[in-house]
Design an enzyme around this catalytic site. Structure first.
Site, PDB file in Angstrom:
ATOM      1  N   CYS A 100       0.764  -1.184  -0.086  1.00  0.00           N
ATOM      2  CA  CYS A 100       0.096   0.022  -0.114  1.00  0.00           C
ATOM      3  C   CYS A 100       0.865   1.313  -0.139  1.00  0.00           C
ATOM      4  CB  CYS A 100      -1.052  -0.058   1.237  1.00  0.00           C
ATOM      5  SG  CYS A 100      -1.936   1.287   1.481  1.00  0.00           S
ATOM      6  N   CYS A 196      -4.172  -2.070   6.400  1.00  0.00           N
ATOM      7  CA  CYS A 196      -3.851  -0.751   5.618  1.00  0.00           C
ATOM      8  C   CYS A 196      -5.343  -0.597   4.931  1.00  0.00           C
ATOM      9  CB  CYS A 196      -2.682  -0.892   4.480  1.00  0.00           C
ATOM     10  SG  CYS A 196      -2.761   0.605   3.892  1.00  0.00           S
TER      11      CYS A 196
END
EC number: 2.8.1.13
Length: 391
Positions: A100, A196
């Site tokens: 991410c 995330c």
């Protein structure tokens, strides 16, 4: 003379809020950017996006900056979540925060920030960037207990050259003090510990929404069946809780741990005792490599490495192409090996092996396999160590 514009990634949390305030105090033209990267269950009990946005707006009003929201949900699904599911389906345990950061926070976000005429971006990560001799180095945070360089090890020179980490020199306790002193509305908001952009939710239930269960045998190293698993994707190396053997009368009474997976036979291997040889590794091989400086360390370089977040650096020796471990893989990707001074516990395929030279994060790769404590045996996502019954 116009002020230098910095776009700050604001999540609604304390760290990014204090980051924005610090930069504003230092005289920068600060613009806040809130990233929306998950849409599957906006109205679910575990989705905090709506409240996070409210917190961002409240903070922006207090410190006097403009803020906008941008939707990267499509990019996240394509670049991060799809890979996340592929890795779990293959029996590995990926770290989506690493991907991410590389693909969303420091690529999609960075590109958008540059379209807003920003000179730099900033986030609330605990890490540092240092320019030396025309090159950029990624350093550990001053507060080692909060250091997040492990999650940032895939950033490259271009990304680091445009990035600021204002909290890198500040202990977390001081950040909380600043938030309280300036009256941030989210000063007491707890830190996020979920996946995330997906939030804090029962992980097995979440994963089961996307991957089917596939029950199979749960065996000991000598081949004895002691239970049934619900699917290899739902277990990770070193796992103790949630195995379902807590009340088992088999074994010696020591706690059970997940030690290996055999994809071909859909078998989950479990062992008893924290220090069982199948849980200990002195060597690993990693692929999908990324180096902060753009090139790997020298073969035989003595360094430290982490195979999981918040682990102390473990002394090891880097093996590059000269050892044969970094030869091109099936997809033409480079690999490297690490030989540790001391055995490492539950080295997990799919996680990142991140290298350090003191305070400097060199980069790393994704763990593919690890040699167990027993000579000549190794474990990977698809193969258990050599079995006692096969000797």
């Amino acid at each position: 003379m116009s002020k230098r514009r910095v776009v700050v990634g604001m999540s609604g949390g304390v760290d990014s809020s204090v980051t924005a305030w610090l930069l504003k105090e230092q005289g920068y033209d600060v613009v806040g950017l809130f990233m929306k990267n998950w849409e599957d269950d906006d109205d679910g009990e575990y989705c905090s996006t709506r409240q996070d946005w409210i917190d961002v707006v409240s903070v922006a009003d207090l410190i006097g900056i403009d803020v906008e929201a941008v939707n990267f949900a499509a990019e996240y699904k394509d670049r991060v979540f799809a890979e996340f599911l592929r890795e779990y389906s293959a029996g590995r345990t990926p770290n989506p925060d690493v991907l991410c950061n590389a693909e969303i926070k420091f690529k999609a976000f960075l590109d958008h920030a540059m379209s807003l005429d920003a000179e730099m971006i900033a986030t609330g990560h605990y890490a540092r960037v240092r320019e030396r001799d025309g090159r950029f180095e990624l350093l550990k945070a001053f507060d080692h207990t909060k250091d997040q360089s492990y999650f940032l090890h895939r950033l490259n020179q271009a990304q680091l050259s445009k990035t600021m980490f204002p909290l890198g020199e500040i202990p977390k306790t001081k950040v909380r003090e600043i938030a309280a002193q300036i009256g941030l509305p989210n000063a007491k908001k707890k830190d996020s510990t979920g996946i995330c952009f997906i939030g804090e939710r029962p992980f097995r239930d979440f994963l089961n929404r996307y991957l089917p269960t596939k029950p199979g045998p749960m065996k000991t190293p000598d081949g004895k069946v002691v239970g049934e698993h619900i699917g290899l994707a739902f277990y990770t190396f070193g796992q103790r809780k949630g195995i379902g053997l807590g009340g088992s009368k088999d074994g010696n009474g020591d706690p059970w741990f997940v030690a290996a997976k055999d994809i071909a036979s859909n078998t989950l291997y479990v062992v008893q005792g924290h220090d069982h040889p199948w849980l200990l590794s002195r060597e690993l091989v990693a692929g999908n490599v990324s180096w902060v400086a753009g090139e790997p360390p020298a073969d035989g370089f003595a360094c430290g490495a982490k195979t999981r977040y918040r682990q102390a650096d473990a002394a090891c020796v880097f093996g590059g192409a000269a050892t044969g471990a970094a030869a091109a893989g099936p997809a033409g990707e480079a690999r490297f090996s690490l030989a540790f001074d001391d055995a490492q516990w539950a080295v997990t395929p799919g996680q990142s092996a991140v290298l350090y030279d003191g305070e400097i994060c060199l980069g790393g790769g994704i763990i593919e396999s690890a040699a167990t404590g027993q000579p000549g045996q190794a474990t990977s996502a698809g193969h258990a160590p050599a079995l006692a019954e096969a000797r």
